[in-house]
Scaffold this motif. Structure first.
Motif, PDB file in Angstrom:
ATOM      1  N   GLU A   3       0.734  -1.290  -0.613  1.00  0.00           N
ATOM      2  CA  GLU A   3      -0.553   0.025  -0.307  1.00  0.00           C
ATOM      3  C   GLU A   3       0.618   1.540   0.489  1.00  0.00           C
ATOM      4  O   GLU A   3       1.741   0.857   1.497  1.00  0.00           O
ATOM      5  CB  GLU A   3      -0.992   0.150   1.502  1.00  0.00           C
ATOM      6  CG  GLU A   3      -1.734  -0.555   1.240  1.00  0.00           C
ATOM      7  CD  GLU A   3      -3.147  -0.807   1.965  1.00  0.00           C
ATOM      8  OE1 GLU A   3      -2.615   0.024   3.127  1.00  0.00           O
ATOM      9  OE2 GLU A   3      -4.332  -0.949   2.171  1.00  0.00           O
ATOM     10  N   SER A 240      -7.695  -6.913  -2.829  1.00  0.00           N
ATOM     11  CA  SER A 240      -6.953  -5.457  -2.259  1.00  0.00           C
ATOM     12  C   SER A 240      -6.284  -5.330  -3.439  1.00  0.00           C
ATOM     13  O   SER A 240      -5.598  -5.493  -4.718  1.00  0.00           O
ATOM     14  CB  SER A 240      -5.528  -6.737  -1.184  1.00  0.00           C
ATOM     15  OG  SER A 240      -5.764  -7.110  -0.250  1.00  0.00           O
ATOM     16  N   GLY A 249      -7.306   0.202  -1.094  1.00  0.00           N
ATOM     17  CA  GLY A 249      -7.973  -0.435   0.122  1.00  0.00           C
ATOM     18  C   GLY A 249      -7.931  -1.304  -0.139  1.00  0.00           C
ATOM     19  O   GLY A 249      -7.455  -2.391  -0.927  1.00  0.00           O
ATOM     20  N   THR A 250      -8.407  -2.898   0.328  1.00  0.00           N
ATOM     21  CA  THR A 250      -8.974  -4.221   0.580  1.00  0.00           C
ATOM     22  C   THR A 250     -10.184  -3.921   0.786  1.00  0.00           C
ATOM     23  O   THR A 250     -10.313  -3.874   1.975  1.00  0.00           O
ATOM     24  CB  THR A 250      -7.585  -4.679   1.755  1.00  0.00           C
ATOM     25  OG1 THR A 250      -6.431  -4.937   1.135  1.00  0.00           O
ATOM     26  CG2 THR A 250      -8.890  -6.360   1.143  1.00  0.00           C
ATOM     27  N   SER A 275     -11.634  -1.439   3.781  1.00  0.00           N
ATOM     28  CA  SER A 275     -11.202  -0.975   4.362  1.00  0.00           C
ATOM     29  C   SER A 275      -9.870  -0.647   3.795  1.00  0.00           C
ATOM     30  O   SER A 275      -9.349  -0.069   2.391  1.00  0.00           O
ATOM     31  CB  SER A 275      -9.423  -1.453   5.080  1.00  0.00           C
ATOM     32  OG  SER A 275      -8.632  -0.355   5.399  1.00  0.00           O
ATOM     33  N   VAL A 276     -10.535   1.022   3.400  1.00  0.00           N
ATOM     34  CA  VAL A 276     -10.674   2.110   2.218  1.00  0.00           C
ATOM     35  C   VAL A 276      -9.733   3.725   2.593  1.00  0.00           C
ATOM     36  O   VAL A 276     -10.402   4.051   3.512  1.00  0.00           O
ATOM     37  CB  VAL A 276     -11.466   2.656   1.063  1.00  0.00           C
ATOM     38  CG1 VAL A 276     -11.142   3.195   0.165  1.00  0.00           C
ATOM     39  CG2 VAL A 276     -12.819   0.813   0.532  1.00  0.00           C
ATOM     40  N   HIS A 277      -8.022   3.704   1.853  1.00  0.00           N
ATOM     41  CA  HIS A 277      -7.619   4.972   2.026  1.00  0.00           C
ATOM     42  C   HIS A 277      -7.608   5.871   0.558  1.00  0.00           C
ATOM     43  O   HIS A 277      -7.366   5.507   0.590  1.00  0.00           O
ATOM     44  CB  HIS A 277      -6.199   4.760   2.206  1.00  0.00           C
ATOM     45  CG  HIS A 277      -6.520   3.826   3.943  1.00  0.00           C
ATOM     46  ND1 HIS A 277      -6.415   4.477   4.713  1.00  0.00           N
ATOM     47  CD2 HIS A 277      -6.240   2.017   3.512  1.00  0.00           C
ATOM     48  CE1 HIS A 277      -6.011   3.368   5.272  1.00  0.00           C
ATOM     49  NE2 HIS A 277      -6.496   1.819   4.914  1.00  0.00           N
ATOM     50  N   ASN A 287      -9.969   7.824   5.609  1.00  0.00           N
ATOM     51  CA  ASN A 287     -10.120   6.626   5.635  1.00  0.00           C
ATOM     52  C   ASN A 287     -11.222   5.955   5.897  1.00  0.00           C
ATOM     53  O   ASN A 287     -12.443   6.431   7.024  1.00  0.00           O
ATOM     54  CB  ASN A 287      -9.102   6.114   6.694  1.00  0.00           C
ATOM     55  CG  ASN A 287      -7.207   6.645   6.773  1.00  0.00           C
ATOM     56  OD1 ASN A 287      -6.556   6.846   5.977  1.00  0.00           O
ATOM     57  ND2 ASN A 287      -7.446   7.622   7.424  1.00  0.00           N
TER      58      ASN A 287
END
Length: 401
Positions: A3, A240, A249-250, A275-277, A287
């Protein structure tokens, strides 16, 4: 895929601790001192709120090998908390752990490790009791992992064995001091997981993950004489993705089931994790973490619960060495119970505060934390509730080498 960095994870070499060299290891000692005010130490309803100042001292030392192949890490840490007005709420948590990696080949790796920790059940936990002091326990864990990279394929096999032993506590029953036996919480958990992935494109990994576990309790629930041991299974499909440094993210989704002996009801539900940024700018990262999972209950009438968690946070770089974090979190817990018992909890968590990295050796931060739970539980006596609100204000100084 690896990442990209966010505002919070960005490497700032000029303020990173250098550690101390000892043979083939780098050793990093750290000491954190925190001073806080908690306006609801016992997490009671509004009428029973009691406030106190407290100090927390957290020593830590970690050692990491700097070998070209293989790896070995060790960690020892503690959290020593003292309340000015409620010494019964003091606790001494600690952790000792080690883990290592053996590079069999460039594509095949073996890893393993173990830990021993002393911890306590927080007064804000759904599994907290009305004991005169926090419930403490010791957990011992060992794990092993095998990973194999074969072209674009990725394989991983994990196994974990964990044992928790709880300490007895005192409680007031009818004005008398009574020792409460917590042995019914003692249990051993074994978990095995298999994950297989395929890297369709650089930065894009599709995967399937299968997990099976077994929880064995030493004793049945004392008040109902019901056996709590259970078996669980979970299957996930996910991806991912790192298409670029802006959004990554995943995301995964699947199904989870946990089987209990009668009369405890089984817990089965769709599950997901995201989980995303988003690096909005180089100075700001947004986030989002959303997940639905299952949890284990420790109260007599409930087997487990389905927990839905949504966390949104923003990290902003005010200056190169000054970071600001704001986070909002909502957790909904829907319990599975022996009829006619029912319980549903909704917990809100707000956190904000800046961190100033003065130099390599000193960081300072301030935090505001608000926690609120709204609960409906028909197994409680009239006038008793799991509802609470609490506010914590904290300042922290961290020294490190």
């Amino acid at each position: 895929p690896t990442e990209p960095e966010t505002v919070a994870t960005r490497v700032r070499p000029e303020v990173l601790p250098l550690g101390m060299s000892a043979g083939g290891f780098l050793i990093f000692p750290k000491l954190t001192y925190s001073y806080l005010h908690d306006d609801n130490v016992l997490a009671n309803q509004n009428g029973g709120k009691v406030a106190s100042f407290a100090t927390e001292i957290s020593p830590e030392v970690s050692a990491h090998s700097n070998w070209s192949d293989n790896a070995l890490n060790m960690l020892a840490s503690a959290s020593l908390v003292r309340f000015a007005d409620f010494p019964n709420e003091n606790y001494d948590d600690w952790l000792i752990s080690t883990d290592g990696r053996l590079d069999v080949t460039h594509d095949i790796k073996l890893a393993g490790g173990g830990s021993v920790r002393r911890d306590h059940i927080s007064r804000t936990s759904p599994e907290n009791s009305s004991s005169l002091e926090p419930i403490t326990y010791t957990e011992k864990t060992v794990f092993g992992r095998y990973t194999h990279r074969l072209g674009r394929f990725r394989f991983a096999l994990n196994t974990t064995l964990a044992r928790q032993n709880y300490d007895n506590v005192f409680n007031l029953v009818g004005g008398a001091l009574v020792l409460v036996n917590e042995d019914e919480r003692d249990h051993t958990e074994t978990r095995t997981g298999l994950r297989a992935g395929y890297e369709a494109l650089p930065g894009q990994l599709f995967f399937v993950q299968l997990t099976q576990d077994r929880r064995d309790y030493n004793k049945p629930v004392a008040t109902t004489n019901v056996e709590r041991s259970s078996d669980g299974r979970e299957a996930l499909l996910g991806v991912s993705f790192v298409p670029h440094d802006i959004i990554f993210g995943t995301v995964s989704a699947g199904y989870s089931r946990r089987d209990y002996l009668d009369p405890f009801p089984d817990v089965d539900t769709p599950v997901y994790t995201a989980s995303v940024h988003w690096n909005v700018t180089r100075l700001t990262t947004a986030n989002l973490v959303a997940q639905q999972t299952t949890g284990e209950a420790q109260t007599p009438w409930f087997s487990g619960y389905v927990s839905t968690n949504t966390l949104f946070s923003i990290d902003h770089e005010l200056r190169r060495h000054v970071l600001l974090n704001v986070s909002l979190n909502r957790v909904d817990d829907d319990y599975r119970a022996i009829a006619p018992a029912e319980r549903r909890d909704t917990t809100y968590d707000i956190f904000t505060g800046p961190t100033y990295m003065i130099n390599r050796n000193f960081y300072v931060s301030a935090q505001y934390h608000r926690l609120e739970r709204n609960s409906t539980d028909n197994t409680l006596a009239p006038g008793v509730s799991n509802n609470f609100r609490k506010n914590i204000i904290l300042v922290k100084l961290q020294a490190q080498l």
